[in-house]
Design a protein around this motif. Sequence first.
Motif, short mmCIF file in Angstrom:
data_model
loop_
_atom_site.label_atom_id
_atom_site.label_comp_id
_atom_site.label_asym_id
_atom_site.label_seq_id
_atom_site.Cartn_x
_atom_site.Cartn_y
_atom_site.Cartn_z
N ALA A 1 0.78 -1.25 -0.07
CA ALA A 1 0.00 -0.06 -0.16
C ALA A 1 0.83 1.13 0.23
O ALA A 1 0.47 2.22 -0.74
N ALA A 2 1.85 1.20 0.87
CA ALA A 2 2.61 2.48 0.95
C ALA A 2 3.54 2.66 -0.55
O ALA A 2 3.73 3.64 -1.00
N ARG A 3 3.92 1.53 -1.17
CA ARG A 3 4.55 1.42 -2.46
C ARG A 3 3.54 2.16 -3.56
O ARG A 3 3.98 3.08 -4.42
N GLU A 4 2.22 1.83 -3.41
CA GLU A 4 1.26 2.24 -4.45
C GLU A 4 1.03 3.92 -4.22
O GLU A 4 0.97 4.72 -4.97
N VAL A 5 1.18 4.25 -2.71
CA VAL A 5 0.77 5.49 -2.40
C VAL A 5 1.93 6.30 -2.90
O VAL A 5 1.94 7.61 -3.61
N HIS A 6 2.87 5.73 -2.87
CA HIS A 6 4.37 6.60 -3.32
C HIS A 6 4.35 6.63 -4.60
O HIS A 6 4.86 7.72 -5.28
N SER B 1 1.75 6.86 -6.64
CA SER B 1 0.76 7.80 -7.38
C SER B 1 1.28 9.14 -6.75
O SER B 1 0.94 10.19 -7.57
N ILE B 2 1.88 9.30 -5.47
CA ILE B 2 2.33 10.77 -5.15
C ILE B 2 3.32 11.21 -6.45
O ILE B 2 3.46 12.24 -6.91
N GLN B 3 4.37 10.19 -6.96
CA GLN B 3 5.16 10.60 -7.77
C GLN B 3 4.60 10.83 -9.16
O GLN B 3 5.02 11.88 -9.90
N THR B 4 3.61 10.32 -9.51
CA THR B 4 2.80 10.63 -10.90
C THR B 4 2.12 12.09 -10.58
O THR B 4 2.28 12.58 -11.81
N SER B 5 1.70 12.09 -9.57
CA SER B 5 0.99 13.49 -9.39
C SER B 5 1.88 14.77 -9.30
O SER B 5 1.81 15.73 -9.75
N ALA B 6 2.94 14.48 -8.72
CA ALA B 6 4.13 15.31 -8.62
C ALA B 6 4.67 15.66 -9.96
O ALA B 6 5.01 16.92 -10.40
#
Length: 154
Positions: free
Chosen positions: A69-74, A76-81
């Motif tokens: 889950a943390a990898r998925e959040v990371h 998604s944050i990278q793509t949005s950033a």
Amino acid sequence: MIDIGLSKMALIGAVALIVIGPEKLPRVARTVGTLLGKAQRYVADVKAEVNRSMELDELKKMKDTVESAAREVHDSIQTSASAFEKDWAEAIDSAAPLPSPTATVPAPEYKHPGKRWRLKRSALPQWYKARSGVRSKALSGAARVARYRPGKSR
């Protein structure tokens, strides 16, 4: 487990009394009790070990799910950033040009803080503050330690 009632225990005791004899029966009963206690402790230790291993397996599974889950959040944050950085660059490029650096903006006027700027100003007269014990002077940390050190007589 074995279903042993009071009548069966009495029958076993009577047979043991006849077979073993009254002299050796207390020693045999003590030995049997000790062995039974050791067996029960061994069984409890085995159960505890099995429970620990099961909990460890559950914790490993939980750790894996949290890491995924943390990898998925990371990700998604990278793509949005990266999308934000791209939008920001486009906004900067299309924005109006900044004013020239030679344009002067008046600096705010400097105001001296005053002699006793650390102390709060109030409408209470000084004599009332002194009588009621209100602090009128700021103490440094070292002065406060020296003044309020326990065991020091004044």
